[in-house]
Design a protein around this motif. Structure first.
Motif, PDB file in Angstrom:
ATOM      1  N   ILE A 157     -12.399  13.649  -3.119  1.00 27.10           N
ATOM      2  CA  ILE A 157     -12.605  12.227  -2.868  1.00 27.10           C
ATOM      3  C   ILE A 157     -11.803  11.850  -1.626  1.00 27.10           C
ATOM      4  N   PRO A 158     -12.250  10.845  -0.871  1.00 27.16           N
ATOM      5  CA  PRO A 158     -11.530  10.487   0.367  1.00 27.16           C
ATOM      6  C   PRO A 158     -10.098  10.090   0.046  1.00 27.16           C
TER       7      PRO A 158
ATOM      8  N   ARG B 251     -16.182  -5.161 -13.053  1.00 30.83           N
ATOM      9  CA  ARG B 251     -15.480  -4.942 -11.793  1.00 30.83           C
ATOM     10  C   ARG B 251     -16.287  -5.511 -10.647  1.00 30.83           C
ATOM     11  N   ASP B 252     -15.621  -5.945  -9.596  1.00 27.67           N
ATOM     12  CA  ASP B 252     -16.357  -6.378  -8.406  1.00 27.67           C
ATOM     13  C   ASP B 252     -16.204  -5.353  -7.290  1.00 27.67           C
ATOM     14  N   PHE B 253     -15.827  -4.133  -7.646  1.00 25.72           N
ATOM     15  CA  PHE B 253     -15.736  -3.079  -6.629  1.00 25.72           C
ATOM     16  C   PHE B 253     -16.137  -1.757  -7.276  1.00 25.72           C
ATOM     17  N   VAL B 254     -16.615  -0.846  -6.420  1.00 27.53           N
ATOM     18  CA  VAL B 254     -17.119   0.440  -6.895  1.00 27.53           C
ATOM     19  C   VAL B 254     -15.968   1.434  -6.920  1.00 27.53           C
ATOM     20  N   LEU B 255     -15.914   2.258  -7.947  1.00 25.66           N
ATOM     21  CA  LEU B 255     -14.944   3.344  -8.014  1.00 25.66           C
ATOM     22  C   LEU B 255     -15.665   4.661  -7.739  1.00 25.66           C
ATOM     23  N   PRO B 256     -14.954   5.655  -7.245  1.00 26.37           N
ATOM     24  CA  PRO B 256     -15.600   6.957  -7.077  1.00 26.37           C
ATOM     25  C   PRO B 256     -16.120   7.502  -8.409  1.00 26.37           C
ATOM     26  N   ASP B 257     -15.506   7.048  -9.499  1.00 27.57           N
ATOM     27  CA  ASP B 257     -15.991   7.488 -10.809  1.00 27.57           C
ATOM     28  C   ASP B 257     -17.436   7.045 -11.023  1.00 27.57           C
TER      29      ASP B 257
ATOM     30  N   LYS C  69     -19.643   9.349  -9.100  1.00 27.23           N
ATOM     31  CA  LYS C  69     -19.712  10.666  -9.740  1.00 27.23           C
ATOM     32  C   LYS C  69     -20.655  10.636 -10.924  1.00 27.23           C
TER      33      LYS C  69
ATOM     34  N   PRO D 297      -7.808  17.484  -5.348  1.00 33.03           N
ATOM     35  CA  PRO D 297      -8.577  16.683  -4.381  1.00 33.03           C
ATOM     36  C   PRO D 297      -9.904  16.132  -4.928  1.00 33.03           C
ATOM     37  N   PRO D 298     -10.699  16.915  -5.696  1.00 34.54           N
ATOM     38  CA  PRO D 298     -11.964  16.331  -6.152  1.00 34.54           C
ATOM     39  C   PRO D 298     -11.801  15.399  -7.350  1.00 34.54           C
TER      40      PRO D 298
ATOM     41  N   LEU E 262      -6.655   8.256  -0.525  1.00 34.61           N
ATOM     42  CA  LEU E 262      -6.426   6.899  -1.028  1.00 34.61           C
ATOM     43  C   LEU E 262      -5.873   5.998   0.061  1.00 34.61           C
ATOM     44  N   ARG E 263      -5.089   6.614   0.943  1.00 34.69           N
ATOM     45  CA  ARG E 263      -4.477   5.818   2.018  1.00 34.69           C
ATOM     46  C   ARG E 263      -5.509   5.637   3.112  1.00 34.69           C
ATOM     47  N   GLN E 264      -5.767   4.395   3.449  1.00 29.83           N
ATOM     48  CA  GLN E 264      -6.795   4.171   4.466  1.00 29.83           C
ATOM     49  C   GLN E 264      -6.221   3.935   5.852  1.00 29.83           C
TER      50      GLN E 264
ATOM     51  N   ALA F 192     -16.250   0.060  -0.979  1.00 28.71           N
ATOM     52  CA  ALA F 192     -15.275   0.226   0.100  1.00 28.71           C
ATOM     53  C   ALA F 192     -15.712   1.331   1.055  1.00 28.71           C
TER      54      ALA F 192
ATOM     55  N   LEU G 221       1.353   3.931  -3.116  1.00 30.18           N
ATOM     56  CA  LEU G 221       0.896   5.319  -3.019  1.00 30.18           C
ATOM     57  C   LEU G 221       2.068   6.277  -3.137  1.00 30.18           C
TER      58      LEU G 221
ATOM     59  N   GLU H 210     -10.015  10.024 -13.460  1.00 32.98           N
ATOM     60  CA  GLU H 210     -10.171  11.321 -14.128  1.00 32.98           C
ATOM     61  C   GLU H 210      -8.815  11.971 -14.336  1.00 32.98           C
TER      62      GLU H 210
ATOM     63  N   ALA I 165      -7.227   0.889  -3.342  1.00 35.67           N
ATOM     64  CA  ALA I 165      -7.981   1.791  -2.480  1.00 35.67           C
ATOM     65  C   ALA I 165      -9.441   1.373  -2.386  1.00 35.67           C
ATOM     66  N   TYR I 166     -10.002   0.792  -3.462  1.00 35.87           N
ATOM     67  CA  TYR I 166     -11.445   0.557  -3.465  1.00 35.87           C
ATOM     68  C   TYR I 166     -11.822  -0.915  -3.458  1.00 35.87           C
ATOM     69  N   ALA I 167     -10.835  -1.800  -3.632  1.00 36.48           N
ATOM     70  CA  ALA I 167     -11.152  -3.217  -3.498  1.00 36.48           C
ATOM     71  C   ALA I 167     -10.289  -3.854  -2.419  1.00 36.48           C
TER      72      ALA I 167
ATOM     73  N   TRP J  22      -4.091  -4.626  -2.688  1.00 30.29           N
ATOM     74  CA  TRP J  22      -2.876  -3.879  -2.999  1.00 30.29           C
ATOM     75  C   TRP J  22      -1.915  -4.784  -3.728  1.00 30.29           C
TER      76      TRP J  22
ATOM     77  N   THR K 184     -10.821  12.061  -9.294  1.00 34.31           N
ATOM     78  CA  THR K 184     -10.568  10.647  -9.035  1.00 34.31           C
ATOM     79  C   THR K 184      -9.314  10.249  -9.802  1.00 34.31           C
TER      80      THR K 184
ATOM     81  N   GLU L 281       0.829  -1.202   0.000  1.00 33.15           N
ATOM     82  CA  GLU L 281       0.000   0.000   0.000  1.00 33.15           C
ATOM     83  C   GLU L 281       0.864   1.253   0.000  1.00 33.15           C
TER      84      GLU L 281
ATOM     85  N   GLU M 145     -18.388  -2.867 -16.274  1.00 33.28           N
ATOM     86  CA  GLU M 145     -16.969  -2.951 -16.612  1.00 33.28           C
ATOM     87  C   GLU M 145     -16.356  -4.248 -16.108  1.00 33.28           C
TER      88      GLU M 145
END
Lengths: 682, 318
Positions: free
Chosen positions: B312-313, B271-277, B280, A622-623, B315-317, B226, A606, A628, A663-665, A668, A625, A602, B269
């Motif tokens: 967007i939140p 995918r098995d996960f949601v993207l912020p895209d 949006k 920041p806004p 990336l590092r969680q 997520a 990053l 994008e 980040a979303y699944a 890493w 993605t 991770e 697509e």
């Protein structure tokens, strides 16, 4: 080779379009220059620098979109080298007589480079050089007003940051206000606590940088300005005479004369006088020896018996003073940034020229252990000691200048005392008890002996009269004594950890010869300790604060703590540990939740993503993605295309994909894969 | 075993592509609207299509229904339409001398509620109850509707005569609303060309069956959103609420639908996960029709502004 230059080249910095931002950069420079003007008292180069920088800012703002030409850059580089020549010439040869060549160099550097403020990085470097200028001014500034200037500079930095970064991203200014405020509050509290509780170091010079430049003027003939600021014929408080006439006294104001950072409170001894004739003191021994600016311990007398240690004093002169090194005695070693030093026959050091404001010098002094018991055990004066006697005994023992009734009074006061120490103390305490101290004394009537007039007529006087009377009376008893002048310790400022010595701290006291101990200071002035030797230092800032509050009794325990020596660390250490434990418990109650550790890959990924963004001239807003951002960068024709074999888009797409998955699944990539990706950047 | 039978994201993307291709045999262009309508089906919700008459709303709904197989019924809403016309009613059977329930058009896998704002509020609410709960209550008996149950409602905003605009609470039941938008010249010519010798929808057949639709809906539920995505959705809703020009902010249900629609969108697509895209992209179709704005502001524009300004939140969680 090409890879080396590529590696050396910095990533591109965006062109700075913000006028406000540039305004802040210029203001930061002005603040720093203001500090130099205020504290360095140097005017020509700072003013020139500000004017040049103003023009440079306008020029560079107008030309911010055009390419840098070779000749332009060459001229600027030549100017920088010119400034470098200036600083070398001024600091080694005093060619231009500037007091602050380092600061002047930095000012010129900012002024020159302000003609080339194209990118944001240029603006930042201008601000950082301003900070360096501010630092040089800080070494000179020993007062609180400097904090205002430092704060202004920080405001300029923050202003530039907001104008440059936030406006660009069109982002809301929303910082972590609460944590930052909490952190600042905690740091402030912690600093205050540690300041109050931790012993102040006494053996280390406080100044981080010696900025007093050497003054290469050599001695011309005799002592030029060997006076002291106590009593003069002219009434000029800066002093221009090598004698003290007790018939007159100059007015002494409250103006600060010097700052002293010292490990122990002491009397700062200056000139010493041995011959008293017709109401005036003079020094009879004109012998001296030449010394280097640094006087190592081997050239000076060894440590006195029962020496407790050494302590450092750093003196900072605030107004023109005679060329006399005031310091605690006996001296172990000293350094003054002058061409040469002279040690006179009385152990006082002289500089070739009057001390000028801003000059600093450091002295390491012994801390003699002069307890009554030790001094009482000193052997009486006999022939053997007379042989070892360093100076002209005939003068010190000459009772001729004292009147008969003063001599009788001395006998009367000391008749019950047996040892030399007891006699000295009996006379000192007698003077302290029965005579009143005042500074408002009419001039001595014509034809009267000042000592007799003081002892038997007015019975009030100031320090010279007390000291003179005691010296002469001791001499009539056969005890060698002489008059020492200089300054009292001064007012201790616990915040800045320094003593402020003012004009009215000018003082005179007695030095008495004790066989085996040498000259011991004794002070007959009412209200002070009769044995005027340097006190064991109270390292405690708490003691200093307590001194500011006269009616609070914590000064006494603080002083007692100071007398514990190293052991005194224990109570505040216990207090600190207690505070730490309490803080830990409080924190544990509040926010002690286990945080999951980052998964392998991770942080690596990053970090790589950040690096890639830096390489691509624009960072992700920041806004935006990641995807994008990837598309935006793909549409942009990046000037860094072709830096990677397959173009940045391919790599960016791969990294973006990996970042999204992570980040979303929560998947890493393997750190090894990240390493492979990273290798493709460079 | 269930794991093996469940639909993999890759397979789901293939199925959806097949359906999309089939619909595009009838609908020219409009990729986005087609995909939105399909996402509504996959997410298990209902879709509202709104635009001027003749822009292809009904055609899209019919093509979608035909492509999916299963039963398809159509309700043509008029002011005199009664709730029982939708739910069905009991009819006296003269032969058996008993009352027999005759199910209405709502008992179908795909229901096209055409021009829904022409029905009276009473009839609308009968339809919307069925949409919200997946069941109808007729004469005291509650009957569950079959899976999948998918309503495509159309309405034409320009027609004010004889319409009963849907109240906000009922608009809230649609997972998303889409506008067809005017066709480009090329598209219009293509439409004309296809209609030259007949109607292509007549030749359209089903490409996936009901069982596969159910599997798609199950796959949609397995798509991971997520914590960062949830944070992002909440941040968007908060930002909308904080806007001074919003009178009626997005409801909690809107947030739930946004997440579900984004899950469905991810399947397209593979995918098995949601993207912020995804979030949006779906913010406007999912949220715009629910929001009440002060003055003449358009919700879609406001949402666009919010989406392009809310960070967007991180990336590092950890």
């Amino acid at each position: 080779m090409a890879s080396v230059t590529r590696w050396l080249r910095l990533p591109a910095s965006p062109v700075e379009h913000s006028v406000e931002g540039r305004g802040f950069v210029f203001s930061g420079f002005v603040v720093a220059v203001l500090a130099i003007v205020l504290y360095g008292q140097d005017y020509v180069v700072p003013v020139l620098g500000v004017v040049a920088a103003a023009i440079g800012h306008v020029v560079s703002y107008r030309r911010r979109n055009s390419k840098r030409g070779f000749w332009r850059q060459a001229v600027l580089a030549a100017l920088v080298f010119g400034a470098l020549f200036y600083v070398i010439a001024d600091s080694s040869l005093a060619l231009f007589g500037g007091t602050l060549p380092q600061a002047n160099f930095a000012i010129l550097l900012v002024a020159i480079t302000s003609f080339d403020l194209k990118t944001r990085r240029n603006c930042y470097s201008s601000l950082w050089i301003s900070l360096a200028i501010l630092y040089l001014a800080a070494v000179y500034a020993w007062d609180y007003a400097f904090a205002v200037l430092a704060g202004l500079w920080v405001l300029c930095l923050v202003g530039f940051w907001i104008a440059s970064h936030h406006k660009r991203l069109n982002a809301e200014l929303k910082g972590p206000a609460r944590p930052v405020a909490l952190m600042l509050g905690a740091a402030l509290l912690g600093g205050l606590l540690s300041f109050v509780l931790i012993p102040q170091p006494s053996g280390v010079p406080v100044s981080p940088l010696v900025v007093s430049l050497p003054n290469f003027t050599a001695f011309k003939g005799g002592l030029e300005s060997p006076a002291l600021p106590l009593v003069q014929l002219t009434g000029d408080p800066s002093g221009a005479t090598s004698s003290i006439d007790l018939h007159f006294r100059g007015r002494l104001g409250d103006a600060p004369v010097m700052y002293v950072r010292t490990g122990a409170p002491a009397y700062w001894r200056g000139l010493v006088f041995d011959e008293y004739r017709n109401g005036a003191w003079t020094a009879t021994n004109h012998g001296y020896r030449e010394m280097q600016p640094y006087v190592p311990p081997r050239f000076l007398p060894p440590a006195p018996p029962g020496n407790l240690g050494t302590f450092v004093q750093t003196f900072r002169v605030l107004r023109p003073l005679p060329g006399v090194i005031n310091a605690a005695y006996p001296i172990q070693s000293l350094y003054a940034p002058v061409a040469a030093l002279r040690e006179d026959a009385y152990g006082t050091f002289h500089t070739p020229q009057p001390l000028r404001p801003g000059q600093t010098y450091s002295v390491v002094s012994f801390l003699p252990d002069l307890t009554p018991a030790l001094l009482r055990a000193a052997e009486p004066m006999d022939q053997e000691h007379l042989d070892a006697y360093p100076d002209n005994y005939t003068i010190y023992g000459d009772p001729s200048s004292v009147s008969a009734r003063a001599s009788n009074l001395a006998d009367e006061v000391t008749q019950s005392a047996s040892t030399e120490y007891d006699k000295v103390m009996a006379l000192t305490t007698y003077l302290q008890r029965n005579y009143r101290y005042t500074l408002d004394l009419p001039p001595v009537p014509a034809g009267k002996d000042p000592v007799d007039w003081f002892l038997f007529d007015v019975k009030t006087g100031y320090c010279e009269q007390f000291a003179t009377a005691e010296t002469l009376m001791l001499r009539s008893l056969g005890i060698p004594a002489r008059l020492a002048t200089g300054y009292a310790t001064g007012d201790y400022d616990p915040i800045l950890n320094q003593a402020v010595v003012r004009e009215h701290d000018a003082h005179a006291w007695v030095e008495v010869w004790f066989p085996g101990h040498g000259w011991v200071p004794v002070d007959p002035t009412p209200g002070v300790s009769p044995l005027a030797a340097t006190k064991f230092p109270s390292h405690w800032a708490g003691g200093g604060i307590a001194r500011l509050i006269p009616h609070l009794s914590i000064g006494a325990p603080a002083a007692a703590l100071g007398s514990l020596g190293v052991l005194a660390v224990v109570p505040p250490a216990i207090a600190l540990a207690l505070i730490a434990v309490l803080a830990y418990a409080w924190l544990r109650r509040r926010v002690w939740t286990a945080r999951p550790r980052p998964q392998p890959g991770e942080s690596e990924l990053l970090r790589l993503y950040e690096r890639l963004q830096r390489r691509l001239t624009r960072r992700r807003a920041p806004p935006e993605t990641p995807r994008e951002y990837q598309h935006a960068m793909g549409e942009h024709s990046s000037p860094f295309m072709g830096r990677w074999p397959e173009g940045p888009e391919g790599l960016l797409a791969e990294v973006t994909q990996a970042v999204n998955e992570g980040a979303y699944a929560g998947r890493w990539p393997d750190p090894r894969r990240v390493r492979d990706l990273a290798e493709r950047i460079s | 075993m269930a794991q093996e039978r469940s639909l993999q994201p890759q397979r789901a993307a293939e199925l959806l592509e097949r359906v999309e291709g089939n619909i595009h045999r009838v609908i020219v262009g409009k990729d986005r609207v087609v995909r939105l309508a399909l996402a509504g089906l996959v997410s298990g919700g209902h879709v509202l299509l709104q635009d001027l008459p003749g822009t292809g709303k009904t055609m899209l709904a019919r093509a979608l229904a035909t492509s999916v197989g299963g039963t398809f019924r159509r309700i043509q809403s008029t002011p005199d339409l009664l709730p029982s016309d939708i739910t069905g009613s009991s009819v006296f059977n003269q032969k058996d001398l008993t009352f027999e329930f005759v199910p209405g058009p709502i008992f179908a896998n795909i229901v096209l509620a055409d021009e829904v704002n022409r029905a009276t509020p009473r009839t609308q609410s009968a339809l919307l109850e069925a949409m919200g709960e997946g069941q109808v209550t007729v004469e005291g008996t509650t009957r569950t509707l079959d899976r999948p149950f998918f309503v495509v409602a159309t309405q034409n905003p320009a027609e004010f005569h004889g319409t009963y605009p849907l109240p906000e609470s009922q608009l809230d039941r649609f997972v998303l609303a889409a506008e067809m938008g005017p066709p480009t010249d090329v598209e219009a010519m293509e439409v004309l060309a296809r209609r030259e010798h007949g109607d292509p929808i007549a030749e359209l057949g089903a490409v996936i069956d009901v069982q596969e639709v159910i599997e798609l809906q199950d796959a949609c539920l397995r798509v991971v959103a997520a914590p960062a995505i949830r944070t992002y959705i909440v941040a968007l809703m908060q930002a909308i609420r904080a806007r001074p020009d919003v009178v009626l902010p997005a409801s909690m249900r809107a947030g739930v639908y946004l997440q579900r629609a984004a899950q469905a969108w991810a399947l397209f697509e593979g995918r098995d996960f949601v993207l912020p895209d995804d979030v949006k992209l779906l913010a406007t179709p999912v949220l715009a029709h629910r929001l009440g704005m002060r003055g003449r502001g358009k919700p879609a524009d406001m949402i666009g502004e919010v989406v392009s300004s809310v960070p967007i939140p991180p990336l590092r969680q950890h």
